[in-house]
Design a protein around this motif. Sequence first.
Motif, mmCIF file in Angstrom:
data_model
loop_
_atom_site.group_PDB
_atom_site.id
_atom_site.type_symbol
_atom_site.label_atom_id
_atom_site.label_comp_id
_atom_site.label_asym_id
_atom_site.label_seq_id
_atom_site.Cartn_x
_atom_site.Cartn_y
_atom_site.Cartn_z
ATOM 1 N N TRP A 37 37.721 -23.682 -21.338
ATOM 2 C CA TRP A 37 37.640 -24.638 -20.242
ATOM 3 C C TRP A 37 36.561 -25.674 -20.561
ATOM 4 O O TRP A 37 36.636 -26.801 -20.129
ATOM 5 C CB TRP A 37 37.342 -23.922 -18.926
ATOM 6 N N SER A 38 35.568 -25.272 -21.330
ATOM 7 C CA SER A 38 34.492 -26.183 -21.716
ATOM 8 C C SER A 38 34.015 -25.798 -23.107
ATOM 9 O O SER A 38 33.962 -24.617 -23.447
ATOM 10 C CB SER A 38 33.333 -26.073 -20.717
ATOM 11 N N PHE A 52 33.463 -21.954 -23.218
ATOM 12 C CA PHE A 52 33.407 -21.194 -21.982
ATOM 13 C C PHE A 52 34.767 -21.204 -21.310
ATOM 14 O O PHE A 52 35.484 -22.195 -21.361
ATOM 15 C CB PHE A 52 32.405 -21.834 -21.006
ATOM 16 N N TYR A 57 32.614 -16.204 -22.290
ATOM 17 C CA TYR A 57 32.179 -17.298 -23.159
ATOM 18 C C TYR A 57 32.131 -16.778 -24.583
ATOM 19 O O TYR A 57 32.034 -15.569 -24.821
ATOM 20 C CB TYR A 57 30.796 -17.822 -22.736
ATOM 21 N N LEU A 73 31.303 -20.417 -9.784
ATOM 22 C CA LEU A 73 32.237 -19.872 -10.766
ATOM 23 C C LEU A 73 33.126 -18.816 -10.122
ATOM 24 O O LEU A 73 34.326 -18.740 -10.415
ATOM 25 C CB LEU A 73 31.501 -19.302 -11.976
ATOM 26 N N PHE A 130 35.195 -26.137 -10.987
ATOM 27 C CA PHE A 130 34.680 -25.927 -12.337
ATOM 28 C C PHE A 130 34.228 -27.246 -12.951
ATOM 29 O O PHE A 130 33.137 -27.347 -13.507
ATOM 30 C CB PHE A 130 35.743 -25.272 -13.224
ATOM 31 N N LYS A 133 30.845 -28.772 -11.808
ATOM 32 C CA LYS A 133 29.606 -28.060 -12.143
ATOM 33 C C LYS A 133 29.299 -28.018 -13.633
ATOM 34 O O LYS A 133 28.177 -27.720 -14.021
ATOM 35 C CB LYS A 133 29.671 -26.613 -11.618
ATOM 36 N N ILE A 134 30.265 -28.301 -14.453
ATOM 37 C CA ILE A 134 30.081 -28.197 -15.903
ATOM 38 C C ILE A 134 29.465 -29.484 -16.442
ATOM 39 O O ILE A 134 29.860 -30.568 -16.056
ATOM 40 C CB ILE A 134 31.446 -27.881 -16.554
ATOM 41 N N THR A 135 28.501 -29.351 -17.345
ATOM 42 C CA THR A 135 27.877 -30.541 -17.939
ATOM 43 C C THR A 135 28.367 -30.780 -19.361
ATOM 44 O O THR A 135 28.106 -31.828 -19.930
ATOM 45 C CB THR A 135 26.344 -30.390 -17.947
ATOM 46 N N ASN A 136 29.033 -29.821 -19.932
ATOM 47 C CA ASN A 136 29.572 -29.950 -21.294
ATOM 48 C C ASN A 136 30.961 -30.572 -21.240
ATOM 49 O O ASN A 136 31.528 -30.758 -20.180
ATOM 50 C CB ASN A 136 29.663 -28.570 -21.954
ATOM 51 N N LEU A 138 34.855 -30.915 -21.220
ATOM 52 C CA LEU A 138 35.975 -30.075 -20.796
ATOM 53 C C LEU A 138 36.969 -29.984 -21.943
ATOM 54 O O LEU A 138 37.095 -30.896 -22.738
ATOM 55 C CB LEU A 138 36.614 -30.664 -19.544
#
Length: 169
Positions: A37-38, A52, A57, A73, A130, A133-136, A138
């Motif tokens: 997902w990331s 992740f 992960y 999450l 999702f 909230k994710i900074t990396n 996608l």
Amino acid sequence: MSISESFSRAPLLLKIAIGIACVGWFLHLLGFATPYWSTAKYFSIFGIDIHFGLWYYCAGKECDGYGKVQSWLEAAQAFAILGFLAGLAAIVLAILYVFVEQLRKDIFYIVAAVGNLAAAGCIFLAVVIFGSKITNGLSWSFGLSIVGMIFHGVAGVLMGVNRFQNKPQ
């Protein structure tokens, strides 16, 4: 009535909707279960790729579960599960509607159409939670779930259009 006769008598839009829903469910299943997902490149000196998913992960070739997770999450996981189950229920009900004459009732058809729309809605909530909230970056699993969401939405709309064009028996 034989299975082939039941299938051939079903409206074309319904057959297309069932096919699209099956593809959408399968794509969401792939996205739902894989840890992409990331992705992020950390420790670029060592070339370790970290990715992740909703459930675990991986760093390089080593994967592990999250253990205790944050509430956002858990919410994404819950909505992804609900989307998976709603999509499966919609497909099963639509197939039963087509192949089992005793179950060819309006309620089965309506619940199958609403189930596809509910699956799309739940998957939408999972990806929004999702993704917010994710900074990396996608990745492709996230994308597969989005495509699955779109397919479920299209299947639900097609079933609705078919319902108003040809009222089911």
